[in-house]
Design an enzyme around this catalytic site. Structure first.
Site, PDB file in Angstrom:
ATOM      1  N   TYR A 157     -15.265  -5.162  -0.516  1.00 30.46           N
ATOM      2  CA  TYR A 157     -14.533  -6.423  -0.647  1.00 30.46           C
ATOM      3  C   TYR A 157     -14.815  -7.395   0.487  1.00 30.46           C
ATOM      4  CZ  TYR A 157     -11.391  -3.634   2.294  1.00 30.46           C
ATOM      5  OH  TYR A 157     -10.874  -2.820   3.269  1.00 30.46           O
ATOM      6  N   ASP A 183      -1.219  -4.659  10.424  1.00 30.21           N
ATOM      7  CA  ASP A 183      -0.894  -3.249  10.171  1.00 30.21           C
ATOM      8  C   ASP A 183      -1.827  -2.286  10.890  1.00 30.21           C
ATOM      9  OD1 ASP A 183      -3.066  -3.848   8.571  1.00 30.21           O
ATOM     10  OD2 ASP A 183      -2.180  -3.160   6.697  1.00 30.21           O
ATOM     11  N   LYS A 229       0.815  -1.223   0.000  1.00 27.85           N
ATOM     12  CA  LYS A 229       0.000   0.000   0.000  1.00 27.85           C
ATOM     13  C   LYS A 229       0.843   1.266   0.000  1.00 27.85           C
ATOM     14  CE  LYS A 229      -4.568  -0.738   0.438  1.00 27.85           C
ATOM     15  NZ  LYS A 229      -4.535  -2.041  -0.197  1.00 27.85           N
ATOM     16  N   ASP A 284      -9.680  -1.126  -3.307  1.00 25.68           N
ATOM     17  CA  ASP A 284     -10.026  -1.183  -1.886  1.00 25.68           C
ATOM     18  C   ASP A 284      -9.636   0.115  -1.199  1.00 25.68           C
ATOM     19  OD1 ASP A 284      -7.335  -1.917  -2.421  1.00 25.68           O
ATOM     20  OD2 ASP A 284      -7.099  -2.733  -0.417  1.00 25.68           O
ATOM     21  N   ASP A 285     -10.296   0.383  -0.082  1.00 26.28           N
ATOM     22  CA  ASP A 285      -9.983   1.525   0.790  1.00 26.28           C
ATOM     23  C   ASP A 285      -9.922   2.859   0.057  1.00 26.28           C
ATOM     24  OD1 ASP A 285      -9.824  -0.540   2.519  1.00 26.28           O
ATOM     25  OD2 ASP A 285      -7.775  -0.208   3.175  1.00 26.28           O
ATOM     26  N   ASN A 324      -2.511 -11.975   3.371  1.00 27.53           N
ATOM     27  CA  ASN A 324      -1.866 -10.660   3.536  1.00 27.53           C
ATOM     28  C   ASN A 324      -1.379 -10.629   4.981  1.00 27.53           C
ATOM     29  OD1 ASN A 324      -1.217  -7.882   3.213  1.00 27.53           O
ATOM     30  ND2 ASN A 324      -3.208  -7.293   4.063  1.00 27.53           N
TER      31      ASN A 324
HETATM   32  C1  GDL Z   1      -7.630  -3.676   4.415  1.00 28.38           C
HETATM   33  C2  GDL Z   1      -6.738  -3.457   3.256  1.00 28.38           C
HETATM   34  C3  GDL Z   1      -5.359  -4.041   3.455  1.00 28.38           C
HETATM   35  C4  GDL Z   1      -4.919  -4.001   4.914  1.00 28.38           C
HETATM   36  C5  GDL Z   1      -5.937  -4.790   5.700  1.00 28.38           C
HETATM   37  C6  GDL Z   1      -5.637  -4.947   7.182  1.00 28.38           C
HETATM   38  C7  GDL Z   1      -7.873  -5.216   1.922  1.00 28.38           C
HETATM   39  C8  GDL Z   1      -8.467  -5.601   0.612  1.00 28.38           C
HETATM   40  N1  GDL Z   1      -7.361  -3.969   2.019  1.00 28.38           N
HETATM   41  O1  GDL Z   1      -8.768  -3.333   4.366  1.00 28.38           O
HETATM   42  O2  GDL Z   1      -4.483  -3.315   2.644  1.00 28.38           O
HETATM   43  O3  GDL Z   1      -3.653  -4.545   5.069  1.00 28.38           O
HETATM   44  O4  GDL Z   1      -7.182  -4.149   5.595  1.00 28.38           O
HETATM   45  O5  GDL Z   1      -5.520  -3.716   7.821  1.00 28.38           O
HETATM   46  O6  GDL Z   1      -7.887  -5.988   2.833  1.00 28.38           O
END
Ligand code: GDL
Length: 699
Positions: free
Chosen positions: A177, A243, A56, A132-133, A271
């Site tokens: 999403y 994060d 990001k 997203d976001d 992720n």
């Molecule tokens: C999110 C963000 C991602 C982030 C995660 C956790 C998606 C599609 N986008 O919404 O970049 O790391 O939350 O904080 O998950």
């Protein structure tokens, strides 16, 4: 544990291979090129086949998405893409243009294609567009060109996909999403329906499950979203993402996703934690999960838990991962520069090499009268199990952490009785001792970890283990104080504390000032901080109701009133139609009127006033209309709920069979409010303007 290394061995969705691996999709410092190359090696070893490049805070992935890569950056990306290929990992390059793209401007589309063409020249063949976001409100130019945000995103995605020659792998991340973002629900989301219907079939869609960080992902939830999207989604799994909270790290196993999901999904990408090295368990256990087959038989390891998933046991997957991880902790040959153990480190399998090898002639051997060299115990599998238990999963502590919390709670609750006597009860003392032993195990684990030869892993873990060590230290001293050992002022209640006695910085202070601090329920049921009064509406309230109505229209829609489709209830809120008798309530707090709830027992005349055609069958089931508005300063949902309950009682006693409300898509706050009430459900009303949602309840 053997690895899956050919396509035929991997679970299949149709003829295409199941996408499995890692998305580098978190906020914060991106991984280094060396770490990514190391990741490809691990993925190959653990049977995972994909890496989605989506950091990001990488400048040119999101914020400056239009900018082309410099020669130096290009060289690095070329190397990275070829490293992925070498390890049989599909490198998917993602771009996030949603912060500021104008979809309807052809120059923007050209810029996007130019950027992706450049990455294509680097050898990349798989791509992804992420939305997203981002802000969901379109700019005026896009509003003119597209009938909805979904239409704008789909148009550009289809165009880019075709421009790139319909790559075999092309992923799209929607703005909605996860189920929690869908209004009013997954099955009724016009955004998702548009995406499902209009996005070209070769494009796959990312989905995080019921929530951004999903506790569980059920087969039913995937069946539901697949039918709307008209394809099986690729899960973007945030189960190990950290994060959003600098004090948390996740070293628990991949969990609460039944392996029955595998044939129903197009793939899973995790992720994980921002720190690269602590992701060993997250990725290893995902690899184990992906190897489970849906036909009931584990592929190559006995994984089944009789009562749970027959193909995958998170506990066993965790043990496999930790066993392999231990070797890495003890290894000195790591990317990021070789690091050698201190000569005096007692390596477990030290017989093959003399410990002095690397240190050459300068190594120091103390004489008979001198200080012996510092020696450290080697790290054990139990240490790693404890570490994982302390930093388990976002909604669950590991077993040892749970026990420690329970024991501390018990010791605290039973200390009163104990301290009333001079001697503590035998049970209290023995449980206090056990608690102390558990705390000691954490300290010992910390000591052994800090002596482990692999400094790369240690440095990624360091702040977290220091933090837990201090937390445990405070608890330990507190229990000692309760038991009458140690001075209360020594550790816990010092008048002149060290900074580590008031942890968490300013953010911690804010948290401690909030009522119900430390109580999880705070987030689900915010405590009452204001006193509210609900009273019947009287004619003098008309102006106040109109004021709140207008104010909320501005807040909610961010567009001028005139351009919004009218709702039946608008004339009720605007005072053009009076509410039915006993069907109007006013909410007040100490500042004044802060909300209202109005109803019409028979909504038909109001509907015809704005020429809204609603079929007789709908009116038969839901003859009454309700509308409710509260100012944003009312953060507690309970008074609003109470007003709805009172209105429903009045409507019911009038003999009505049901009530409905109309809401604008943009009014997320009220949509959430009604969706969270168990009683109101979305209802289908033919011919309704696209931005209006109707929800109803039977009485
Ligand atoms: C999110 C963000 C991602 C982030 C995660 C956790 C998606 C599609 N986008 O919404 O970049 O790391 O939350 O904080 O998950």
């Amino acid at each position: 544990m053997s690895t899956l290394d050919s396509d035929e061995q991997r679970p299949q969705t149709g003829t295409r291979r199941f996408i499995s691996g890692v998305v580098e999709g978190f906020y914060g410092r991106p991984w280094t090129m060396e770490q990514r190359t190391e990741l490809f090696k691990r993925e190959q070893k653990w049977g995972l086949n994909t890496y989605l490049y989506a950091p990001k805070d990488d400048y040119k992935h999101r914020m400056y998405w239009r900018d082309l890569y410099s020669d130096e950056e290009a060289e690095q990306l070329v190397k990275l893409i070829s490293a992925a290929k070498q390890h049989d990992v599909d490198f998917i390059y993602a771009i996030s243009p949603g912060l500021d793209i104008t979809f309807s401007n052809p120059k923007e589309v050209v810029a996007l294609k130019r950027k992706l063409d450049q990455v294509r020249e680097f050898g990349c063949r798989s791509f992804s567009l992420l939305f997203d976001d981002i802000e969901t409100e379109m700019c005026p130019a896009d509003k003119q060109a597209f009938s909805s945000f979904a239409h704008a995103q789909v148009a550009i995605t289809n165009d880019v996909y075709q421009h790139l020659g319909k790559p075999e792998t092309f992923l799209f991340c929607p703005t909605d999403y996860c189920a929690a973002f869908c209004t009013p629900s997954v099955s009724q989301s016009s955004y998702l329906h548009t995406v499902g219907e209009k996005l070209l079939p070769g494009i796959d869609i990312l989905w995080t499950g019921p929530k951004v960080v999903s506790n569980k992902i059920s087969v039913e939830s995937i069946e539901e979203v697949s039918s709307v999207l008209k394809r099986a989604p690729v899960i973007w799994d945030n189960i190990h993402a950290n994060d959003y909270d600098p004090q948390r790290l996740f070293i628990g196993p991949y969990k609460d996703r039944p392996t029955e999901l595998i044939p129903k999904l197009r793939g899973v990408l995790t992720n994980p934690n921002c720190e690269f090295y602590p992701n060993f368990v997250a990725i290893h256990t995902l690899g184990t999960w992906c190897k489970a087959t849906a036909d009931g038989a584990p592929r190559d390891v006995e994984m089944g838990d009789e009562e749970q998933d027959p193909c995958y046991s998170p506990q066993k997957a965790l043990t496999l991962a930790l066993t392999d991880w231990l070797q890495e902790f003890l290894s000195t040959d790591q990317p990021g520069g070789p690091c050698h153990p201190p000569t005096h480190f007692k390596k477990e399998s030290s017989d093959e090499e003399p410990m002095q090898t690397d240190m050459g002639e300068s190594s120091y051997v103390p004489g008979p009268e001198e200080n012996p060299l510092y020696t450290a115990e080697p790290l054990t599998l139990d240490d790693l199990k404890l570490l994982s238990d302390l930093f388990y999963l976002p909604y669950e502590h590991g077993p040892t952490a749970r026990t420690m919390l329970q024991e501390l709670d018990w010791l605290k609750n039973h200390s009163q009785a104990a301290s009333a006597e001079t001697e503590k009860t035998a049970e209290w003392c023995s449980r206090a001792q056990e608690f102390d032993d558990m705390c000691d195990a954490v300290v010992q684990m910390f000591n052994r970890l800090s002596n482990a030869p692999n400094r790369n892993i240690l440095y990624d873990l360091y702040n977290y283990i220091c933090d837990i060590k201090s937390g445990v230290g405070l608890a330990r001293a507190y229990v000692k104080t309760l038991g009458g050992q140690g001075r209360p002022s020594a550790h816990v209640m010092n008048d002149d504390p060290e900074p580590w006695d008031f942890r968490g910085g300013l953010s911690g202070e804010f948290q401690r000032m909030l009522p119900g601090h430390g109580n999880r329920d705070l987030f689900r049921h915010p405590p009452m901080t204001a006193v509210y009064c609900i009273r019947p509406y009287c004619p003098e309230d008309k102006m106040e109701v109109q004021r709140i109505f207008r104010q909320m229209q501005r807040v909610e829609g961010k567009v001028p009133l005139m351009t919004q489709s009218p709702l039946i209830c608008d004339s009720l809120s605007a005072g053009e139609i009076p509410p039915s008798p006993l069907c109007a309530l006013i909410l007040e707090d100490e500042i004044g009127v802060c909300g209202y709830a109005l109803a019409l027992i028979d909504a038909k005349p109001a509907a015809s006033k704005i020429e809204r055609v609603i079929s007789d069958s709908v009116f038969k089931e839901f003859p009454s209309l309700v509308t409710i508005q509260v100012l944003p300063r009312v953060t507690d949902p309970s008074p609003t709920k109470r007003m709805i309950d009172w209105l429903m009682t009045s409507i019911c006693s009038s003999g009505s069979r049901g009530a409905f409300c109309e809401l604008r898509q943009s009014d997320r706050r009220m949509l959430n409010f009604y969706s969270n009430l168990d009683t109101f459900k979305p209802i289908q009303v033919a011919g309704l303007p696209e931005d209006i949602i109707t929800m109803g309840t039977r009485l």
